[in-house]
Scaffold this active site. Structure first.
Site: not given
Length: 352
Positions: A243, A238-239, A124, A213, A304-305, A173, A68, A151
């Site tokens: 997903k 989910g982004d 960020r 995730t 949030s994506v 997890d 992207e 991460a």
């Protein structure tokens, strides 16, 4: 006497922050402090939302993942981030997400910063989550459940401690080694860290729930029966199209807050809902134009994506730290001949 090629002009050089130097910046400032200071930049840029060019990110999807570009400009400075998301990478020995970014002057188009953004994006993203929780979570929230301990996990925990005042983080997890890693890394942060054996266990006493995730699929990380009244959810995993992490019924019970609806409706949890389902933009809450949390029983959801202005804010913050930290190098990136019309001549004169 050996002929030397002409030296680059001063205008040819662009500050570059490598991964090594980004880590030096983080360790010089301190990760938690850097996240908090970056959050101030992100919040300030949300306040001046109307000044930004806004567009959904440009995505190239494949079976393996997505690549992207995320551009924006405030009219004076232009910025973009290149970022990938490849969920299968970890099993192949690669990072799931990598990124780099650029800031440039609008008046002449010259770049003023080139930076790694793999580490910076983690910072960020955590800062943005904490900004949302600061405005939407229950007052005096002290416990966060963190579902997905990859991460992003430790950055999220530090952000919530520094900005929101979280004291306990409950980790889960499906890969127990990821949780063990997070427990080790958070051992000296002042947080009470609890390793949990299930997502349901992690929810115990949590006022803030963060899901992060990586699988590129319609997943149900949280089911409706797991979510009680009065909690705040940061859904950050989910982004991209196809997903998700939350069961649709959770969305129907929640007040939903987003960064930029045209992008979130394609990529976020709300891709599961009708295109006209009501959502509130986060900048409206930050500026006081719209109320966020209005009752103790309300479920607030930050879907949030990740949006380009947040990367712009992060790059702007890093650019402002260069002089004080000195952790950068200058790259000869811009061809800048003495005569702008004589690019060929510049190349010829470089013969040795």
């Amino acid at each position: 006497m050996t002929k030397l090629p002409p030296a680059p002009s001063k205008l040819a050089f662009v500050p570059f922050v490598s991964v090594e130097n980004m880590m030096r910046i983080v360790n010089t400032i301190g990760a938690a402090k850097m996240i908090a200071e970056m959050a101030d930049y992100i919040e300030a840029d949300f306040v001046r939302w109307d000044k930004f060019d806004k567009t959904p990110r440009v995505a190239a999807h494949s079976h393996e993942g997505v690549i992207e570009l995320m551009p924006t400009s405030d009219g004076e400075t232009y910025g973009f981030k290149y970022v990938n998301g490849h969920p299968a990478n970890m099993a192949r020995g690669f990072q799931t997400v990598t990124a780099f970014g650029v800031l440039a002057r609008v008046d002449n188009g010259y770049p003023i910063l080139l930076s790694e953004m793999t580490v910076l994006t983690a910072l960020r993203t955590a800062a943005t989550s904490a900004v949302a929780a600061k405005h939407l979570a229950p007052k005096n929230a002290k416990t966060m459940a963190m579902i997905g301990n990859g991460a992003q996990c430790e950055f999220q925990a530090l952000a919530m401690r520094e900005i929101v005042g979280i004291e306990t983080v409950r980790l889960y997890d499906i890969d127990a080694t990821a949780t063990e890693k997070a427990v080790r890394n958070l051992a000296d942060t002042g947080l009470k860290v609890v390793a949990c054996t299930s997502a349901e266990d992690a929810m115990t006493g949590a006022e803030i729930i963060t899901t992060c995730t990586a699988d590129k699929q319609y997943a149900t990380i949280l089911t409706d029966n797991m979510i009680g009244s009065g909690v705040h959810i940061n859904a950050i995993g989910g982004d991209c199209p196809g997903k998700t992490e939350l069961h649709r019924d959770i969305l129907l019970r929640s007040s939903i807050f987003v960064e930029y609806p045209p992008q979130t409706r394609i990529e976020g949890e709300i891709q599961q809902l009708d295109a006209d389902h009501p959502v509130t933009e986060l900048w409206q809450v930050i500026t006081g134009k719209t109320k966020g949390r209005t009752s103790g029983d309300q479920i607030t959801l930050f879907d949030s994506v990740g949006f380009a202005t947040e990367d712009f804010s992060a790059l702007r913050y890093v650019h402002d730290q260069l002089e004080a930290t000195g952790h950068f190098v200058e790259l000869d990136m811009i061809a800048d001949p003495d005569d702008p019309r004589d690019l060929f001549g510049m190349v010829q004169r470089a013969k040795v």
